[in-house]
Scaffold this motif. Structure first.
Motif, PDB file in Angstrom:
ATOM      1  N   THR A 230       0.838  -1.185   0.000  1.00 60.20           N
ATOM      2  CA  THR A 230       0.000   0.000   0.000  1.00 60.20           C
ATOM      3  C   THR A 230       0.879   1.243   0.000  1.00 60.20           C
ATOM      4  O   THR A 230       2.108   1.150   0.137  1.00 60.20           O
ATOM      5  CB  THR A 230      -0.941   0.015   1.217  1.00 60.20           C
ATOM      6  N   PHE A 231       0.267   2.408  -0.168  1.00 61.91           N
ATOM      7  CA  PHE A 231       1.047   3.639  -0.291  1.00 61.91           C
ATOM      8  C   PHE A 231       1.760   3.976   1.015  1.00 61.91           C
ATOM      9  O   PHE A 231       1.333   3.589   2.101  1.00 61.91           O
ATOM     10  CB  PHE A 231       0.153   4.803  -0.722  1.00 61.91           C
ATOM     11  N   ILE A 232       2.858   4.703   0.889  1.00 57.66           N
ATOM     12  CA  ILE A 232       3.627   5.173   2.039  1.00 57.66           C
ATOM     13  C   ILE A 232       3.067   6.522   2.452  1.00 57.66           C
ATOM     14  O   ILE A 232       3.063   7.476   1.672  1.00 57.66           O
ATOM     15  CB  ILE A 232       5.123   5.282   1.706  1.00 57.66           C
ATOM     16  N   THR A 233       2.569   6.607   3.680  1.00 56.33           N
ATOM     17  CA  THR A 233       1.970   7.855   4.146  1.00 56.33           C
ATOM     18  C   THR A 233       3.014   8.924   4.390  1.00 56.33           C
ATOM     19  O   THR A 233       2.840  10.089   4.034  1.00 56.33           O
ATOM     20  CB  THR A 233       1.172   7.617   5.440  1.00 56.33           C
ATOM     21  N   ARG A 234       4.115   8.537   5.039  1.00 60.97           N
ATOM     22  CA  ARG A 234       5.093   9.542   5.451  1.00 60.97           C
ATOM     23  C   ARG A 234       6.449   8.886   5.654  1.00 60.97           C
ATOM     24  O   ARG A 234       6.555   7.705   5.975  1.00 60.97           O
ATOM     25  CB  ARG A 234       4.652  10.208   6.758  1.00 60.97           C
ATOM     26  N   LEU A 235       7.516   9.677   5.460  1.00 60.68           N
ATOM     27  CA  LEU A 235       8.889   9.273   5.711  1.00 60.68           C
ATOM     28  C   LEU A 235       9.474  10.114   6.843  1.00 60.68           C
ATOM     29  O   LEU A 235       9.078  11.263   7.040  1.00 60.68           O
ATOM     30  CB  LEU A 235       9.755   9.463   4.462  1.00 60.68           C
ATOM     31  N   HIS A 236      10.439   9.542   7.558  1.00 60.64           N
ATOM     32  CA  HIS A 236      11.139  10.297   8.605  1.00 60.64           C
ATOM     33  C   HIS A 236      12.498   9.656   8.839  1.00 60.64           C
ATOM     34  O   HIS A 236      12.627   8.429   8.845  1.00 60.64           O
ATOM     35  CB  HIS A 236      10.340  10.282   9.907  1.00 60.64           C
ATOM     36  N   VAL A 237      13.523  10.483   9.021  1.00 57.08           N
ATOM     37  CA  VAL A 237      14.854  10.000   9.374  1.00 57.08           C
ATOM     38  C   VAL A 237      15.158  10.433  10.799  1.00 57.08           C
ATOM     39  O   VAL A 237      15.035  11.619  11.143  1.00 57.08           O
ATOM     40  CB  VAL A 237      15.936  10.548   8.415  1.00 57.08           C
ATOM     41  N   ASP A 238      15.555   9.463  11.666  1.00 51.76           N
ATOM     42  CA  ASP A 238      15.839   9.790  13.061  1.00 51.76           C
ATOM     43  C   ASP A 238      17.294  10.220  13.235  1.00 51.76           C
ATOM     44  O   ASP A 238      18.074  10.282  12.274  1.00 51.76           O
ATOM     45  CB  ASP A 238      15.477   8.618  13.976  1.00 51.76           C
ATOM     46  N   ALA A 239      17.671  10.515  14.480  1.00 52.10           N
ATOM     47  CA  ALA A 239      19.012  11.033  14.762  1.00 52.10           C
ATOM     48  C   ALA A 239      20.099   9.993  14.476  1.00 52.10           C
ATOM     49  O   ALA A 239      21.264  10.349  14.269  1.00 52.10           O
ATOM     50  CB  ALA A 239      19.096  11.487  16.219  1.00 52.10           C
ATOM     51  N   ASP A 242      18.433   6.230  10.712  1.00 52.36           N
ATOM     52  CA  ASP A 242      17.508   5.220  10.211  1.00 52.36           C
ATOM     53  C   ASP A 242      16.308   5.879   9.551  1.00 52.36           C
ATOM     54  O   ASP A 242      15.802   6.907  10.039  1.00 52.36           O
ATOM     55  CB  ASP A 242      17.030   4.306  11.348  1.00 52.36           C
ATOM     56  N   LEU A 243      15.837   5.286   8.468  1.00 51.19           N
ATOM     57  CA  LEU A 243      14.678   5.781   7.742  1.00 51.19           C
ATOM     58  C   LEU A 243      13.433   5.042   8.211  1.00 51.19           C
ATOM     59  O   LEU A 243      13.410   3.805   8.254  1.00 51.19           O
ATOM     60  CB  LEU A 243      14.864   5.579   6.239  1.00 51.19           C
ATOM     61  N   TRP A 244      12.386   5.799   8.575  1.00 52.20           N
ATOM     62  CA  TRP A 244      11.114   5.216   9.005  1.00 52.20           C
ATOM     63  C   TRP A 244      10.065   5.490   7.941  1.00 52.20           C
ATOM     64  O   TRP A 244      10.024   6.574   7.352  1.00 52.20           O
ATOM     65  CB  TRP A 244      10.675   5.822  10.332  1.00 52.20           C
ATOM     66  N   LEU A 245       9.202   4.486   7.696  1.00 52.12           N
ATOM     67  CA  LEU A 245       8.154   4.590   6.687  1.00 52.12           C
ATOM     68  C   LEU A 245       6.827   4.182   7.317  1.00 52.12           C
ATOM     69  O   LEU A 245       6.722   3.105   7.936  1.00 52.12           O
ATOM     70  CB  LEU A 245       8.441   3.671   5.489  1.00 52.12           C
ATOM     71  N   ALA A 246       5.806   5.029   7.197  1.00 51.31           N
ATOM     72  CA  ALA A 246       4.468   4.721   7.700  1.00 51.31           C
ATOM     73  C   ALA A 246       3.610   4.259   6.532  1.00 51.31           C
ATOM     74  O   ALA A 246       3.537   4.931   5.502  1.00 51.31           O
ATOM     75  CB  ALA A 246       3.839   5.947   8.368  1.00 51.31           C
ATOM     76  N   THR A 247       2.940   3.118   6.703  1.00 53.58           N
ATOM     77  CA  THR A 247       2.132   2.573   5.617  1.00 53.58           C
ATOM     78  C   THR A 247       1.124   1.584   6.164  1.00 53.58           C
ATOM     79  O   THR A 247       1.461   0.745   7.011  1.00 53.58           O
ATOM     80  CB  THR A 247       3.015   1.883   4.559  1.00 53.58           C
ATOM     81  N   GLY A 248      -0.125   1.688   5.712  1.00 49.12           N
ATOM     82  CA  GLY A 248      -1.151   0.739   6.149  1.00 49.12           C
ATOM     83  C   GLY A 248      -1.324   0.745   7.655  1.00 49.12           C
ATOM     84  O   GLY A 248      -1.539   1.789   8.253  1.00 49.12           O
ATOM     85  N   ASP A 249      -1.218  -0.419   8.271  1.00 48.69           N
ATOM     86  CA  ASP A 249      -1.265  -0.545   9.730  1.00 48.69           C
ATOM     87  C   ASP A 249       0.114  -0.805  10.308  1.00 48.69           C
ATOM     88  O   ASP A 249       0.244  -1.290  11.439  1.00 48.69           O
ATOM     89  CB  ASP A 249      -2.201  -1.696  10.138  1.00 48.69           C
ATOM     90  N   ASP A 250       1.138  -0.489   9.547  1.00 53.70           N
ATOM     91  CA  ASP A 250       2.502  -0.804   9.952  1.00 53.70           C
ATOM     92  C   ASP A 250       3.399   0.424   9.868  1.00 53.70           C
ATOM     93  O   ASP A 250       3.142   1.355   9.110  1.00 53.70           O
ATOM     94  CB  ASP A 250       3.099  -1.896   9.054  1.00 53.70           C
ATOM     95  N   ILE A 251       4.467   0.371  10.643  1.00 57.52           N
ATOM     96  CA  ILE A 251       5.583   1.301  10.501  1.00 57.52           C
ATOM     97  C   ILE A 251       6.824   0.457  10.269  1.00 57.52           C
ATOM     98  O   ILE A 251       7.047  -0.557  10.952  1.00 57.52           O
ATOM     99  CB  ILE A 251       5.730   2.192  11.746  1.00 57.52           C
TER     100      ILE A 251
END
Length: 468
Positions: A230-239, A242-251
């Motif tokens: 499914t589509f990726i809602t949002r991206l984020h890089v932490d300190a 690491d790259l985080w991806l929010a999608t569906g019911d998962d991160i």
């Protein structure tokens, strides 16, 4: 590149904010929230022409307007007319925020346009940059370690054209880098401390999401797990990078070349916005779960329910003390979560300037008194069902027997126009006609005059401020 520089005139109004000050105006929460190095909380709304700054310790809220041509007749709002009522030709507002503490600037995108706006916190000057296409994105504007702002610009909403990644430096100079994509849906952008820019979207006529890394002037397609359908809602890089991806019911977390999946406890949560704090926690909003979530450094997931009368947390930011500031879809207030106690406070913001008589005066200020929105010891007390905790209207009155309710349902009811939203907006409206006419005109909705009158009559009878 077209750049414009201008200053606002100043006007100061000190008052104590209360719900009475929000008798009209938009009901969306903040699109952008950012905390600066001084601990001040900045906000932007796409329905609001101001940038706002809250100093939590004193409760002082300041608003800054980038224009002095706001429509001075919006208080009438009794006809749909450029001269006598509200017009979307005036002051669309902002999409999201980017914070650059190294240069004391705040960045935002002008709503539904090809312009980027920079606000200088030192001299209170606004500057516009014209992008090489319509801006794509919302909520967060990534700013890298050198103070460069990154955004996507190009085709939108079914149109075709060249999608470009745009970099704007602190001197307002820009560079554009073409990405071989004709159409883009659900784009998201973030930047790491090493300068890598990450972009996700559904490209062209694809149905699966794509992920790109932009380094040294080149795009690299990054393979995604087969389970990510499914589509990726949002991206984020932490300190830690690491790259985080929010999608569906998962991160998902991408560490080096490995993807790790975190399945959220709440079914249908739909994680959206993400940020991280100095303690190694990832924080996120649950669009449908009505919760603020946290994944700690050990991978443990904890969820904090938002106040039961609210819906759909929008965006969030974490301050130096670890407290989480967030907004919700149908309330203009700003909320603060204390993760240790589970307590949530709300900060009632005053009427937006572009709906008020002070719109053309430049700066206004007020003092906010926070109120306790929810004291829930999340670790000890299970959340109560919404109906038991605080009954709210989630279905229309007399539906489906009422012709006006049926007309609204058939012509207007979508995910963005729920009955709950109508009920919340009704607490701020005395006449629905300008709003209905505005939405029909702006969205080019083919609604017949008879249906239009049924909708306006129904909303005015059931969803307006109580008459004296």
């Amino acid at each position: 590149m077209k750049t414009c520089l201008y200053r606002f005139t100043a006007f100061v109004l000190v008052l104590i904010a209360s719900p009475a000050h929000s008798a009209c105006g938009p009901v969306y929460g903040a699109d952008g929230i950012a905390v600066d190095k001084n601990g001040d909380v900045w906000i932007a709304h796409y329905e609001d022409v101001r940038l706002g700054k809250l100093t939590p310790a004193s409760g002082r809220f300041e608003e800054y307007l980038p224009t002095t041509v706001a429509n001075p007749t919006v208080l009438k709002r009794d006809t749909w007319d450029d001269k006598d009522g509200f017009s979307y030709k005036f002051d669309f507002g902002f999409y999201g925020l980017g914070m650059d503490d190294s240069h004391d600037t705040v960045w935002s995108l002008a709503f539904n346009s090809d312009k980027l706006t920079r606000f200088s916190r030192n001299d209170r000057l606004f500057a516009d940059v014209q992008l090489p296409g319509r801006s794509l994105g919302r909520f967060v504007l990534p700013v890298d370690a050198q103070g460069n702002v990154w955004t996507l610009a190009g085709p939108c909403c079914g149109q075709e054209g060249e999608l470009q990644l745009v970099k704007i430096n602190p001197q307002l100079e820009q560079q554009a880098f073409a990405l071989q994509v004709r159409k883009a849906k659900v784009p998201s952008l973030t930047v790491g401390r090493d300068g890598t820019v990450w972009a996700s979207l559904i490209a062209n006529d694809d149905t699966l999401p794509s992920l790109y890394a932009f380094r040294n002037g080149q795009f690299e397609a990054v393979p995604l797990p087969l389970e990510m359908t499914t589509f990726i809602t949002r991206l984020h890089v932490d300190a830690q990078g690491d790259l985080w991806l929010a999608t569906g019911d998962d991160i998902w977390r991408k560490h080096n070349k490995t993807f790790e999946r975190y399945h959220l406890p709440t079914p249908g949560a739909q994680p959206s916005m993400m940020t991280s704090d100095t303690r190694g926690n990832l924080w996120f909003t649950e669009w449908h779960g009505n919760k603020i979530g946290r994944i700690d450094s050990t991978g443990h997931i904890r969820e904090y329910p938002i106040p039961p009368e609210e819906e759909s947390p929008l965006t969030l930011a974490v301050d130096a003390d670890g407290k989480v500031w967030f907004s919700v879809l149908f309330n203009y207030d700003l909320f603060r979560l204390d993760p240790d106690s589970g307590q949530i406070q709300s900060f009632p913001l005053p009427v937006p300037s572009n709906w008020s008589k002070n719109a053309a005066e430049g700066l206004s200020a007020c003092v906010l008194k926070p109120k306790d929105a929810l004291s829930l010891m999340a670790a000890k007390t299970p959340p109560q069902p919404v109906a038991a905790a605080n009954p709210v209207l989630r279905h229309p009155l007399n539906y489906p027997d009422n012709a006006g309710a049926k007309a609204f349902e058939q012509n207007c009811h979508t995910a963005c126009h729920s009955w709950y939203r109508v009920d919340r907006a009704g607490q701020r409206r005395t006449d629905w006609r300008p709003t209905v006419e505005r939405m029909i005109e702006f969205n080019k909705a083919p609604i017949a005059d008879e249906q239009r009158e049924l909708i306006v009559d129904y909303l005015n009878r059931h969803y307006t401020l109580a008459k004296p």
